[in-house]
Design an enzyme around this catalytic site. Sequence first.
Site, short mmCIF file in Angstrom:
data_model
loop_
_atom_site.label_atom_id
_atom_site.label_comp_id
_atom_site.label_asym_id
_atom_site.label_seq_id
_atom_site.Cartn_x
_atom_site.Cartn_y
_atom_site.Cartn_z
N TYR A 1 -44.94 6.60 -6.48
CA TYR A 1 -44.46 6.76 -7.58
C TYR A 1 -45.00 7.61 -8.31
O TYR A 1 -46.34 7.52 -8.34
CB TYR A 1 -43.70 5.57 -8.10
CG TYR A 1 -43.91 4.72 -9.35
CD1 TYR A 1 -45.80 4.32 -9.30
CD2 TYR A 1 -43.42 3.13 -9.29
CE1 TYR A 1 -46.58 3.68 -9.78
CE2 TYR A 1 -43.96 2.35 -10.08
CZ TYR A 1 -45.74 2.60 -10.67
OH TYR A 1 -45.95 1.25 -11.34
N GLU A 2 -43.96 8.56 -9.47
CA GLU A 2 -44.92 9.64 -10.31
C GLU A 2 -45.88 10.45 -9.13
O GLU A 2 -47.20 10.92 -9.48
CB GLU A 2 -45.46 8.80 -11.10
CG GLU A 2 -44.72 8.55 -11.74
CD GLU A 2 -45.03 8.11 -13.64
OE1 GLU A 2 -46.02 9.00 -13.88
OE2 GLU A 2 -44.58 7.17 -13.89
N GLY A 3 -45.95 10.49 -7.99
CA GLY A 3 -46.13 11.59 -6.74
C GLY A 3 -46.89 11.24 -5.67
O GLY A 3 -47.98 9.89 -6.60
#
Lengths: 266, 381
Positions: B363-365
């Site tokens: 998550y978040e890239g």
Amino acid sequence: MKIIVSIKQVPDTSGKVAVNPDGTLNRASMQTITNPDDMNALEAALKMKDATGCKVVVVTMGPPPAAGMLREALAMGADEAVLVSAREFGGSDTYATSQVLAAAISTIGVEDDDIVMCGRQAIDGDTAQVGPQIAEKLNLPQITYAADIQVDGKSVTVKRMLEDGYMTIKTQTPCLITCIKELNEPRYMSVGGVFEAYSKPLATFNYETLKDHPLIDATTIGLKGSPTNIFKSFTPPQKGAGMMLEGADKDTCEKLAGILAKKHII
Amino acid sequence: MDFHLTNEQLMLRKMYREFAENEVKPLAEEIDEEERFPMETVEKMAKLGMMGIYFPKEYGGAGGDVLSYAMCVEELAKVCGTTAVIVSAHTSLCCAPIFENGTEEQKRKYLPDLLSGRKIGAFGLTEPNAGTDASGQQTLAVKNENGDYVLNGSKCFITNGNVADTFVVFAMTDKSKGNHGISAFIVEKSFPGFSTGKHEKKMGIRGSSTCDLIFEDCIVPKENLLGKEGKGFKIAMQTLDGGRIGIAAQALGLGEGAVNEAVKYTQERVQFGRRLSQFQNTQFQLADMHCRMQAAQYLVYAAACKKQLHEDYSMDASMAKLFAAEAASDVTRRAVQLFGGYGYTREYPVERMMRDAKITEIYEGTSEVQRMVISSHLGVK
């Protein structure tokens, strides 16, 4: 109204305990914490501050690193701190310590509606003597072992927790109260409090500050002036495992009674 | 870079550790098992100023710095990955974009409640068909006759989704302009046409709330446009740069927590008549694990310090997240191995840490996105 809270930095006994060859604690090699009962005293003071807006001043006697503990008290919400620190005060027993602390507290100033608060006892010495001795030296009424404190104007009602029950005592400010862990649950430092802690006033009282105070007698402070000397310190032998008897039948009970009788317990 | 921590940071670390040990660790197993959001912990953290650490006091923040925030997430993650991501998503993904892009009016309206933790924040960018390819937004925002926006579409995998009050949401205001047609909005859960979907059942961070956001003719007042129309993609990318410091700190804490558990366990467990810690394999494993986490800490702290100094920290945040996430996955897996069969059971926390760590690579890239960011900063095309 202000509350002066006397706190002490003590070795963290949940870690390793180190002792010097002369029997005194090797404090330098041990982690330190704020004495647990003193945290209850501080929490009680901060609760009064939350309720009334009164000022909270923390005071400690100790070496310069004790300032770190005072900053933590400021981060919890205390307003001002005083570090009482001088070579002349080093090695003081409870009699000498209470003399110096009483002088420091009286220098801070105890007004008509003020309260002095201490923990019941410190986990390093376990004497429970400093609080009561400060009260005697400052000529303040004292209430020990506080499990509940109610303040109404100048009237202070304290529920004391004793071994065999409770006792409720009412007194007037100014007074001194010693606190126990049943009194409350100490709060954590807050993030905002930490960032404010280093801009709050922290004064140092050294020997020069206090030497002319009427309560200070140069011959009865520090290690030399302390009437208590450590004769011997030792680690007591560990107790062996106890004996367990299971069951509530007649045979087991007779066996238990026999063992107790043999040891002259019954 | 100088990592000499200030007195305040050292004091905060102590406070975070005490809080994590006494208030967070005892609940970690239970909230994972029951997939329960630890609202009682959030309320305690709110009182202590942990929901708005690095924002100015004038908006209700604690007046701290970015490193102090990263250290908070790190210390929480050492004992509970769920609690760490609640703080990270709230702070980095909702409070930060409003603080950095909001009008004075928006900041005064939303930040005091968010930074004091009275309200929880979330971030809505990901869609079923716009994950790593965030530019493929299908949620539409169309202006109505009053100049307000009408949102239609849905978001998925939204951390804090079911518990948040305030959302930073992205939607297409002009589909023809691609990335430049994306705009950001501040959405309140009470807005008509807004609802949340089902709770996702996850491998790890199971106590954290993850759900869909659904917009059905959701009316968002024009004054809730965050930044300028068409600047949403830039806001999203900047926000994720900051978010990566939080997730990197979460990964860091998870790995460090696993090392702590493994050091303790291997000194107690006896096999072949010796403590596991006496075997050279154990010693070498733990040395390697500690080194990886220490290196991760340097990267995380460096990124946090650069953000604090308003320097360009985009690549630093990506490096920190990439390295810390992969280190955490590796180190937690190795910790399970050192625990042997017991490590595979829920009796010990390392299997939870291993499950929690995996998401930090996603998550978040994803780690692949971080490599894209880093290589683009190197000019590799």
